[in-house]
Enzyme design. Structure first.
Site, PDB file in Angstrom:
ATOM      1  N   THR A   1      -7.084   6.006  -3.088  1.00  0.00           N
ATOM      2  CA  THR A   1      -8.007   7.154  -3.038  1.00  0.00           C
ATOM      3  C   THR A   1      -7.324   8.464  -3.421  1.00  0.00           C
ATOM      4  OG1 THR A   1      -7.545   7.345  -0.692  1.00  0.00           O
ATOM      5  CG2 THR A   1      -9.487   6.081  -1.333  1.00  0.00           C
TER       6      THR A   1
ATOM      7  N   CYS B   1     -24.083  19.386 -27.180  1.00  0.00           N
ATOM      8  CA  CYS B   1     -25.552  19.291 -27.206  1.00  0.00           C
ATOM      9  C   CYS B   1     -26.004  17.868 -26.914  1.00  0.00           C
ATOM     10  CB  CYS B   1     -26.102  19.771 -28.547  1.00  0.00           C
ATOM     11  SG  CYS B   1     -25.424  18.891 -29.970  1.00  0.00           S
TER      12      CYS B   1
ATOM     13  N   ASN C   1       0.845  -1.190   0.000  1.00  0.00           N
ATOM     14  CA  ASN C   1       0.000   0.000   0.000  1.00  0.00           C
ATOM     15  C   ASN C   1       0.878   1.235   0.000  1.00  0.00           C
ATOM     16  OD1 ASN C   1      -1.682   2.113   0.515  1.00  0.00           O
ATOM     17  ND2 ASN C   1      -2.695   1.195   2.297  1.00  0.00           N
ATOM     18  N   PHE C   2       1.085   1.784  -1.193  1.00  0.00           N
ATOM     19  CA  PHE C   2       1.827   3.038  -1.338  1.00  0.00           C
ATOM     20  C   PHE C   2       0.858   4.152  -1.668  1.00  0.00           C
ATOM     21  CE2 PHE C   2       5.675   0.462  -3.033  1.00  0.00           C
ATOM     22  CZ  PHE C   2       6.012   0.119  -1.744  1.00  0.00           C
TER      23      PHE C   2
ATOM     24  N   CYS D   1      -2.218   5.379   0.565  1.00  0.00           N
ATOM     25  CA  CYS D   1      -3.055   6.179   1.464  1.00  0.00           C
ATOM     26  C   CYS D   1      -2.607   7.631   1.500  1.00  0.00           C
ATOM     27  CB  CYS D   1      -3.018   5.595   2.867  1.00  0.00           C
ATOM     28  SG  CYS D   1      -4.318   4.410   3.099  1.00  0.00           S
TER      29      CYS D   1
ATOM     30  N   CYS E   1     -21.652  23.905 -37.102  1.00  0.00           N
ATOM     31  CA  CYS E   1     -21.453  22.803 -36.153  1.00  0.00           C
ATOM     32  C   CYS E   1     -20.043  22.225 -36.244  1.00  0.00           C
ATOM     33  CB  CYS E   1     -22.491  21.693 -36.387  1.00  0.00           C
ATOM     34  SG  CYS E   1     -22.251  20.255 -35.315  1.00  0.00           S
TER      35      CYS E   1
ATOM     36  N   CYS F   1     -37.493  15.140 -29.792  1.00  0.00           N
ATOM     37  CA  CYS F   1     -37.203  16.425 -29.151  1.00  0.00           C
ATOM     38  C   CYS F   1     -38.399  16.906 -28.324  1.00  0.00           C
ATOM     39  CB  CYS F   1     -36.867  17.458 -30.219  1.00  0.00           C
ATOM     40  SG  CYS F   1     -36.689  19.131 -29.568  1.00  0.00           S
TER      41      CYS F   1
HETATM   42  C1  LIG Z   1     -12.721   3.677   4.410  1.00  0.00           C
HETATM   43  C2  LIG Z   1     -11.666   3.278   3.456  1.00  0.00           C
HETATM   44  C3  LIG Z   1     -10.511   2.722   3.923  1.00  0.00           C
HETATM   45  C4  LIG Z   1      -9.516   2.323   3.051  1.00  0.00           C
HETATM   46  N1  LIG Z   1      -8.414   1.750   3.545  1.00  0.00           N
HETATM   47  C5  LIG Z   1      -7.464   1.298   2.705  1.00  0.00           C
HETATM   48  C6  LIG Z   1      -6.354   0.572   3.182  1.00  0.00           C
HETATM   49  O1  LIG Z   1      -6.219   0.335   4.366  1.00  0.00           O
HETATM   50  N2  LIG Z   1      -5.442   0.156   2.305  1.00  0.00           N
HETATM   51  C7  LIG Z   1      -5.569   0.373   0.977  1.00  0.00           C
HETATM   52  O2  LIG Z   1      -4.703  -0.063   0.206  1.00  0.00           O
HETATM   53  N3  LIG Z   1      -6.623   1.043   0.463  1.00  0.00           N
HETATM   54  C8  LIG Z   1      -7.573   1.500   1.315  1.00  0.00           C
HETATM   55  N4  LIG Z   1      -8.668   2.141   0.800  1.00  0.00           N
HETATM   56  C9  LIG Z   1      -8.776   2.373  -0.651  1.00  0.00           C
HETATM   57  C10 LIG Z   1      -9.567   1.287  -1.349  1.00  0.00           C
HETATM   58  O3  LIG Z   1      -8.940   0.033  -1.224  1.00  0.00           O
HETATM   59  C11 LIG Z   1      -9.742   1.574  -2.849  1.00  0.00           C
HETATM   60  O4  LIG Z   1      -8.474   1.646  -3.443  1.00  0.00           O
HETATM   61  C12 LIG Z   1     -10.458   2.881  -3.119  1.00  0.00           C
HETATM   62  O5  LIG Z   1     -11.513   3.053  -2.202  1.00  0.00           O
HETATM   63  C13 LIG Z   1     -11.022   2.961  -4.541  1.00  0.00           C
HETATM   64  O6  LIG Z   1     -11.978   1.966  -4.829  1.00  0.00           O
HETATM   65  P1  LIG Z   1     -13.575   2.219  -4.766  1.00  0.00           P
HETATM   66  O7  LIG Z   1     -13.882   3.384  -5.617  1.00  0.00           O
HETATM   67  O8  LIG Z   1     -14.181   0.932  -5.207  1.00  0.00           O
HETATM   68  O9  LIG Z   1     -13.878   2.509  -3.327  1.00  0.00           O
HETATM   69  C14 LIG Z   1      -9.685   2.531   1.674  1.00  0.00           C
HETATM   70  C15 LIG Z   1     -10.868   3.091   1.205  1.00  0.00           C
HETATM   71  C16 LIG Z   1     -11.868   3.446   2.069  1.00  0.00           C
HETATM   72  C17 LIG Z   1     -13.140   4.008   1.563  1.00  0.00           C
HETATM   73  S1  SF4 Z   2     -31.851  19.588 -25.771  1.00  0.00           S
HETATM   74 FE1  SF4 Z   2     -32.476  20.335 -27.770  1.00  0.00          FE
HETATM   75  S2  SF4 Z   2     -32.756  18.466 -28.989  1.00  0.00           S
HETATM   76 FE2  SF4 Z   2     -32.738  17.832 -26.836  1.00  0.00          FE
HETATM   77  S3  SF4 Z   2     -34.893  17.836 -26.261  1.00  0.00           S
HETATM   78 FE3  SF4 Z   2     -34.095  19.831 -25.673  1.00  0.00          FE
HETATM   79  S4  SF4 Z   2     -34.533  21.124 -27.461  1.00  0.00           S
HETATM   80 FE4  SF4 Z   2     -34.758  19.015 -28.149  1.00  0.00          FE
END
Ligand SMILES: Cc1cc2nc3c(=O)[nH]c(=O)nc-3n(C[C@H](O)[C@H](O)[C@H](O)COP(=O)(O)O)c2cc1C
Ligand code: SF4
Ligand SMILES: Cc1cc2nc3c(=O)[nH]c(=O)nc-3n(C[C@H](O)[C@H](O)[C@H](O)COP(=O)(O)OP(=O)(O)OC[C@H]3O[C@@H](n4cnc5c(N)ncnc54)[C@H](O)[C@@H]3O)c2cc1C
Ligand code: SF4
Ligand code: SF4
Lengths: 443, 432
Positions: free
Chosen positions: B204, B384, B135-136, B138, B378, B345
């Site tokens: 994260t 759009c 784990n590099f 956190c 366009c 539309c």
């Molecule tokens: C509460 C929490 C704790 C976490 N603790 C760790 C950890 O201890 N070690 C780790 O490698 N990643 C940790 N993570 C990161 C997750 O493993 C993961 O990489 C990250 O949440 C992205 O995945 P997701 O979008 O599915 O949550 C943690 C994430 C959360 C939300």
């Molecule tokens: S964004 Fe433009 S094309 Fe889409 S529903 Fe509204 S008026 Fe119609």
């Protein structure tokens, strides 16, 4: 020109396109975008109350999540895993008293996740692709007789066929489906869905359908027990309760279920006669359906009369509101005391009821309703059950898994005592009996 | 049903879905629940040397929601495991013994000296775990102590620690990368240079999710103060996808196994990571939001997708990597125009506002609220399409070769032509 005000029981009260409109899908299928928005509301609850409230225990949060994830087909499979008639149930379940009634968002906001319509979206998507997502196991050589091709019989037959057993279905009527085909309100399952669904279910293979074969008339239980390794009885409730009121036999007086069955089998509804003044006696789903469909056929005045209070009606609030919206008048706490008329019914006389020492009793307070057609909808009962079977309160006595008092005979659906008389309950019982039969046969 | 059995560095699991190192994998109880639910493997919550760290005793998480409280992004200030090392090791050993078919990876973070790694690796080996993940990543707390992203942000340290680990264990070594860096390819290259067997990403992202505007403190607030935390969940997926793709297509790291992490919530997200070169995926926030039950959707969904495509899992892995390229190689002769389907539309005018105010004035609006694209203006930017509330109402249609692009007055060419060949490019390689 015939119109809504034409007296008597006559066909063609409406314009041709009125019929098409009136009897079309009450709730058409979701568009994909609508389904995504509706699905987005589901919280994926833990140990979800909606699952518990479904008699077939469909994994509702999972299937809705699969819709969210863009795979309605996968959602359909999740539904069918628990309920092979998930397509019909999506259309006919009183969801307001089942899954949606239990949804946490109903509790929180009075606005449940639209589970029924999402279920329809998922099952329709899968079925429209012509996919039958199950394969029949290798034949076991065991043979099972299923009596009645209604929801209970079909669910049981499918379960058994999947396990590789050979199933022969004996059905008294010319078409399979039971009340799906002959009972459910037309606007809940239009466009021949009941037959399409049966065909789709039979794709599993190993099921032979034998029409015009009635137990007690063409076949006996004894013979079936001899010929087959097991028997499942799912014959519903063929009998109808009588009014027992003076004049009950006049022309124009009829059982609601029979009227509905005729309606369901009529291709061109402009040929189906209906009264100008229609009175329906009863407070259940059958009464509501007879009343609403009479209105939709062009009856000018339709009144439903029930002998107890609204809270005792077995039709849900939702069904009753729908009836009221369609212009059905609902009178409660009144019972019929006489059917007046000269040959044909002309008026029905009612007395208001009260709770007396021996139960419900009529008071002296009476009133009359004009009627050229009167429908009895005060309940169905089991008719012609094989004598050797033990009954319980008029229905076949069964265990949790549908075992009857006879060895190697199971039963499920309306003809048995357990659960409410609903399509989904019949499916659950047919399915569970199949599982038990399989265990017994292979054990 | 497609076969989802997967292998990562020779470690087998019944499906390519692992739970990322985080609270879901914090102890035996959770991990056993996860395995019962059907997860293919876990990366155990990061272990450190005793004395174990402590966590705050107030809130650890902040979040971003959609209007209906759908959780879109999660931020945390949690540290690595706050339980004694031997308790974790005992549980890991037991779970691996009871669930031999599931992948058991142990995440580690110890001080940046060889002795510490040399100490902990044999202990992990003794549990029967399948591999280690370094784990590099956190970004909070641990980095202040010279660990986590403090290491992950310096490629030389990554290489050094990876080398120590390879020297002191026979277990496969996965290096988990931090996204809090300018160019993800450098730490990946360093991991490879140090002998790491694979990389996993992303950890994260440094973030402050919101500010309490009454108490003037970042959320989550601990006694009137807050600190930056690590952001994860659906919101970070696009960032993670790009980083995975960058490593997958970098000639120097091409072929280095990747475990994709960051916002995986449905089968589709997983499929996208796999297509961009990940061999499996790890999930944290989605499990934390919805529980372990989501594994059913993930596996059934991926399997159905593979069936529908007639592909195997390995067919999907890296399938999109050859199509990730640099801007300079995009075909400038691919000319499209926005097209509005008047039947779909709903006349909201959002396309008009977007194009008129902020883009190229290429949509006209009539008094009857009919919106039409002006081909001569366009530029095909797609704005759009993205702001229209009706799906597929506005689409991008390619002009066939031989037709005239009304905006440039030029005939659309059939052959590929990109910036490297463009006359305006002083470095153009091919003459006009
Ligand atoms: C509460 C929490 C704790 C976490 N603790 C760790 C950890 O201890 N070690 C780790 O490698 N990643 C940790 N993570 C990161 C997750 O493993 C993961 O990489 C990250 O949440 C992205 O995945 P997701 O979008 O599915 O949550 C943690 C994430 C959360 C939300
Ligand atoms: S964004 Fe433009 S094309 Fe889409 S529903 Fe509204 S008026 Fe119609
Ligand atoms: C008018 C009406 C409306 C309804 N609306 C709803 C609704 O909206 N939603 C809902 O959930 N439920 C509704 N129900 C209830 C639901 O239709 C039943 O609970 C369900 O059909 C029961 O299934 P089953 O298989 O037990 O019986 P059935 O559907 O009655 O099927 C029994 C089958 O057995 C056959 N059979 C009968 N006797 C014999 C014999 N002796 N030999 C061979 N075959 C025989 C019958 O012909 C029939 O095909 C409604 C019922 C009625 C009457
Ligand atoms: S109770 Fe309602 S919100 Fe909860 S899982 Fe069921 S449908 Fe979804
Ligand atoms: S999720 Fe559990 S531990 Fe966390 S604050 Fe809520 S109840 Fe407490």
């Amino acid at each position: 020109m015939t119109s809504m005000t034409t007296p008597g029981i006559v066909p063609g009260r409406l314009q041709a396109d009125d019929y098409a409109r009136n009897f079309d899908d009450l709730y058409p299928d979701f568009e994909p975008h609508e389904a995504m928005v509706a699905a987005d509301r589901c919280y994926f609850c833990h140990d979800a109350p909606c699952i518990t409230a479904c008699p077939t225990e469909i994994d509702i949060p999972l299937f809705i999540r699969q819709i969210q994830a863009g795979q309605p087909e996968a959602a359909g499979k999740t539904i069918f895993d628990q309920n092979i008639l998930g397509g019909m149930c999506a259309r006919v379940c009183p969801t307001e008293t089942l899954c949606e009634g239990a949804c946490v968002r109903e509790m929180a906001e009075g606005q449940p996740v639209e589970i029924g319509r999402l279920q329809r979206y998922a099952t329709d998507t899968l079925m429209a692709k012509g996919i039958h997502p199950y394969e029949r196991a290798a034949p076991t050589g065991r043979r099972v007789a299923v009596v009645g091709a209604g929801p209970a019989g079909l669910a049981c037959a499918h379960g058994l066929a999947r396990h590789g057993h050979d199933v022969v279905m004996f059905e008294a009527r010319p078409r399979p489906g039971g009340l799906n085909e002959y009972g459910i309100a037309a606007y809940k399952t239009p466009h021949g869905f009941a037959q399409d669904e049966v065909e789709w279910i039979l794709q599993i293979g190993g099921i032979t359908l034998r029409h015009g074969m009635a137990l007690g008339r063409d076949i006996t239980l004894e013979a079936l027990r001899e010929e087959f390794d097991a028997v499942f009885l799912g014959m519903g409730l063929a009998g109808v309760n009588a009014l027992g009121t003076e004049g009950d036999d006049r022309e124009g007086v009829r059982d609601a279920v029979e009227f509905i069955a005729e309606l369901r089998q009529t291709q061109d509804l402009s040929t189906l006669p209906v009264g100008r003044h229609v009175v329906v006696i009863g407070g259940g789903m059958t009464a509501v359906d007879a009343a609403v469909q009479s209105r939709l056929l062009g009856a000018e005045h339709v009144t439903m009369v029930y002998r107890r209070g609204r809270e005792s009606m077995s039709a849900s609030d939702y069904e009753l509101n729908h009836a009221a919206t369609e212009g059905v008048r609902i009178i409660t706490d009144a019972m019929p005391v006489a059917v007046h008329g000269n040959g044909a019914v002309r008026e029905v006389e009612f007395a208001y009821t009260r709770q007396g020492p021996n139960g419900l009793e009529p008071t002296d307070d009476t009133f009359r309703l004009p009627a050229d057609q009167l429908f009895r909808a005060i309940g169905q009962r089991l008719d012609g059950a094989p004598e050797e079977l033990e009954l319980e309160r008029g229905k076949i006595a069964v265990s949790d898994t549908g075992r009857t008092s006879l060895r190697r005979v199971w039963a499920g659906g309306d003809c048995t005592g357990g659960g409410e008389d609903l399509t989904v309950t019949a499916v659950a019982q047919g399915r569970d009996a199949a599982a038990d039969i399989h265990t017994q046969l292979m054990g | 049903m497609a076969d989802l059995r997967s292998e990562f560095l020779g470690v087998k699991s019944p499906n390519p879905f692992w739970l990322a190192s985080a609270p879901p994998t914090d102890k035996e109880y959770n991990v056993v629940r996860a395995f019962k639910a059907g997860w293919g493997g876990v990366v155990w919550k990061t272990l450190g040397l005793d004395p174990h760290v402590v966590n705050v005793n107030g809130p650890r998480y902040g979040a971003i929601w959609g209007a209906d409280r759908r959780l879109l992004g999660l931020n945390n200030i949690e540290l690595i495991t706050d339980r004694p090392l031997d308790v974790n090791l005992r549980e890991i050993k037991k779970v691996k013994r009871d669930w031999p078919d599931r992948a058991m990876i142990v995440s580690l973070m110890v001080p940046c000296d060889e002795e510490s790694w040399k100490t902990i690796l044999p202990m992990v080996e003794d549990t029967g775990a399948d591999a280690v993940e370094l784990n590099f990543g956190c970004p909070h707390g641990m980095s202040e102590r010279g660990m986590g992203s403090a290491v992950g942000q310096v490629p030389e340290y990554i290489e050094m620690v990876a080398r120590w680990c390879k020297a002191h264990t026979r277990m496969p070594v996965i290096v988990k990368l931090t996204p809090n860096i300018a160019d993800i390819r450098h730490p990946a290259r360093a991991a490879k240079a140090g002998g790491a067997d694979a990389v996993s990403l992303i950890n994260t992202i440094n973030s402050i999710t919101s500010v309490d505007l009454d108490n003037f403190s970042p959320e989550p607030m601990i006694d009137g103060k807050g600190t930056h935390g690590g952001y994860c969940g659906p919101a970070v997926r696009p960032i993670a996808l790009n980083m995975v793709a960058e490593i997958a297509r970098d000639p120097e790291t091409h072929g280095l196994p990747i475990s994709g992490i960051g916002g995986v919530t449905t089968w589709r997200d997983a499929a996208e990571f796999l297509a961009l070169g990940a061999q499996n995926v790890q999930v944290c926030t989605a499990a934390m939001t919805y529980g372990f039950g989501i594994i059913k959707e993930l596996t059934a969904g991926l399997s159905l997708y593979l069936d529908q495509k007639g592909m195997t899992l390995s067919d999907l892995q890296g399938r999109a990597v050859p199509n990730v390229t640099d801007w300079q190689h995009l075909n400038l002769n691919y000319v499209t125009k926005a097209r509005i389907d008047q039947d779909l539309c709903i006349k909201c005018g959002r396309c008009f506002a977007a194009c008129e105010d902020t883009s190229h004035q290429a949509i006209s609006m009539s008094p009857e609220r009919v919106f039409e694209v002006i081909d001569a203006e366009c530029v095909a930017c797609n704005l759009c399409v993205n702001v229209c509330p009706v799906e597929n109402c506005i689409t991008m249609e390619r002009l066939p070769a031989g037709t005239v692009d009304e905006r440039t007055g030029e005939v659309v060419r059939d052959e590929h032509g990109d910036w490297t060949q463009h006359p305006n490019n002083p470095m153009a390689s091919a003459a006009e």
